[in-house]
Design a protein around this motif. Structure first.
Motif, PDB file in Angstrom:
ATOM      1  N   ARG A  97       0.687  -1.143  -0.194  1.00  0.00           N
ATOM      2  CA  ARG A  97      -0.020  -0.128  -0.133  1.00  0.00           C
ATOM      3  C   ARG A  97       1.057   1.308   0.210  1.00  0.00           C
ATOM      4  O   ARG A  97       1.609   1.529   0.994  1.00  0.00           O
ATOM      5  N   VAL A  98       0.751   2.110  -0.954  1.00  0.00           N
ATOM      6  CA  VAL A  98       1.521   3.320  -1.266  1.00  0.00           C
ATOM      7  C   VAL A  98       0.681   4.619  -1.109  1.00  0.00           C
ATOM      8  O   VAL A  98      -0.503   4.556  -1.735  1.00  0.00           O
ATOM      9  N   ALA A 128      -3.042   5.221  -2.737  1.00  0.00           N
ATOM     10  CA  ALA A 128      -3.890   6.126  -2.154  1.00  0.00           C
ATOM     11  C   ALA A 128      -3.354   7.616  -2.588  1.00  0.00           C
ATOM     12  O   ALA A 128      -2.138   7.746  -2.385  1.00  0.00           O
ATOM     13  N   VAL A 129      -4.430   8.506  -2.910  1.00  0.00           N
ATOM     14  CA  VAL A 129      -3.959   9.973  -3.107  1.00  0.00           C
ATOM     15  C   VAL A 129      -4.056  10.414  -1.743  1.00  0.00           C
ATOM     16  O   VAL A 129      -5.243  10.758  -0.902  1.00  0.00           O
ATOM     17  N   ASP A 145       2.173   0.969   3.533  1.00  0.00           N
ATOM     18  CA  ASP A 145       3.420   0.302   3.675  1.00  0.00           C
ATOM     19  C   ASP A 145       4.804   1.535   3.244  1.00  0.00           C
ATOM     20  O   ASP A 145       5.773   1.227   4.001  1.00  0.00           O
ATOM     21  N   ILE A 146       4.559   2.116   2.298  1.00  0.00           N
ATOM     22  CA  ILE A 146       5.217   3.126   1.813  1.00  0.00           C
ATOM     23  C   ILE A 146       4.443   4.517   1.634  1.00  0.00           C
ATOM     24  O   ILE A 146       3.352   4.443   0.930  1.00  0.00           O
ATOM     25  N   GLY A 147       5.472   5.605   1.730  1.00  0.00           N
ATOM     26  CA  GLY A 147       4.893   7.059   1.490  1.00  0.00           C
ATOM     27  C   GLY A 147       5.894   7.495   0.598  1.00  0.00           C
ATOM     28  O   GLY A 147       7.137   7.798   0.787  1.00  0.00           O
ATOM     29  N   ALA A 282       9.841  -4.307   0.087  1.00  0.00           N
ATOM     30  CA  ALA A 282      11.210  -4.062  -0.427  1.00  0.00           C
ATOM     31  C   ALA A 282      11.498  -4.252  -1.782  1.00  0.00           C
ATOM     32  O   ALA A 282      12.377  -3.322  -2.378  1.00  0.00           O
ATOM     33  N   HIS A 283      10.656  -5.267  -2.790  1.00  0.00           N
ATOM     34  CA  HIS A 283      10.717  -4.904  -4.070  1.00  0.00           C
ATOM     35  C   HIS A 283      10.233  -3.493  -4.674  1.00  0.00           C
ATOM     36  O   HIS A 283      10.871  -3.048  -5.646  1.00  0.00           O
ATOM     37  N   VAL A 284       9.182  -3.300  -4.052  1.00  0.00           N
ATOM     38  CA  VAL A 284       8.659  -1.591  -4.675  1.00  0.00           C
ATOM     39  C   VAL A 284       9.518  -0.678  -4.209  1.00  0.00           C
ATOM     40  O   VAL A 284       9.715   0.096  -5.174  1.00  0.00           O
ATOM     41  N   LEU A 285      10.339  -0.730  -2.863  1.00  0.00           N
ATOM     42  CA  LEU A 285      11.391   0.308  -2.576  1.00  0.00           C
ATOM     43  C   LEU A 285      12.492   0.215  -3.712  1.00  0.00           C
ATOM     44  O   LEU A 285      12.928   1.260  -3.922  1.00  0.00           O
TER      45      LEU A 285
END
Length: 294
Positions: A97-98, A128-129, A145-147, A282-285
């Protein structure tokens, strides 16, 4: 009431398939008394016989057939659940979730997500916006999870915040305008303006840029949607200040882009929960770091 364990259901299915307590015990690597105990426990739970002996072979009773049918589905579902979780643990699948602003989502995320899809097609990214402050709050609450946030930010306990990329803020003007060679706060303050609203970090950056020359212009329109702002600029309704990411296409031909004097930069950061060891995250990062520039 105690739940029926999957081990006992697995034993019942094995006996139904093999027709023998002994064969089921060998197939499941169980002691014969354990197999008998499993069936006795199931029969006590349902209140009736599940198996009957006919011509030396064990077969399910009518009640047993019903339970065997349901047990097969439950065992398949349980195995599928384990397989799905193991794929997530291995980083082969999972949901990440970003949270990010509309501008970041429109201009920067697509390329990163394209690379992610090529390398790890089983990872589902939900976007998410959110404003930077909303992103930090949701990360702290565990619902993101990430911003991707505007910097600088105050430290937040339990979150890791790192600089990600630095992009120049440019003047976006209707192409038919005839601006000076250098776009200054004094000149731009006299033009009709369409700026980001006060909920954004960019609004504060541009206000500080104008203030550096003693200017406090009142914008004609304030929005929190960069593509809508660019559409209004293209229509000749006013000028704006927006970041320009080097990797993104040039704007509409009806818009001209000009450097600012003094120059202005938009700094973005990546934030995630400290100690998050999920491989999908980690893959998304990894692909986001590749998208970063200094």
């Amino acid at each position: 009431m105690r739940e029926i364990s999957l081990d006992r259901l697995r034993t019942l299915v094995a006996i139904a398939d093999l027709g023998s307590f002994a064969e089921a015990a060998r197939a499941l690597n169980l002691a014969p008394p354990t197999v008998s105990l499993h069936i006795a426990d199931l029969e006590a739970r349902v209140g009736g016989a599940l198996l009957s002996r006919s011509r030396g072979r064990i077969t399910p009773t009518a009640v047993g057939e019903t339970l065997v049918e349901r047990a097969r589905r439950l065992l398949v579902d349980a195995q599928q659940a384990l397989d799905d979780v193991q794929r997530q643990v291995q980083g082969l699948a999972g949901r990440v979730r970003v949270g990010a602003s509309t501008g970041v989502i429109a201009q920067l995320l697509p390329q990163a997500l394209e690379r992610l899809g090529q390398r790890h097609p089983g990872i589902d990214v939900q976007v998410a916006v959110l404003t930077s402050q909303e992103t930090l709050l949701q990360l702290a609450a565990g619902t993101l999870d990430i911003g991707l946030i505007a910097l600088p930010q105050l430290p937040v306990k339990g979150l890791d915040i790192h600089p990600w990329r630095r992009d120049p803020v440019m003047a976006f003007l209707p192409a038919r305008w005839e601006p000076p060679a250098v776009v200054t706060p004094a000149w731009l303050a006299d033009q009709p303006l369409i700026l980001n609203d006060s909920s954004t970090r960019l609004s504060r950056l541009t206000a500080e840029w104008f203030a550096s020359d003693g200017q406090q212009p009142t914008p004609r329109i304030q929005l929190n949607y960069n593509d809508a702002i660019k559409s209004l600029v293209a229509a000749g309704y006013g000028a704006t200040l927006l970041p320009h990411e080097a990797s993104t296409p040039l704007p509409d031909a009806r818009i001209s882009m000009h450097a600012l004097a003094p120059p202005l930069w938009r700094q973005l950061g990546i934030v995630h929960r400290a100690g998050d060891s999920a491989r999908a995250t980690a893959h998304v990062l990894d692909v986001l770091w590749e998208q970063g520039v200094e």
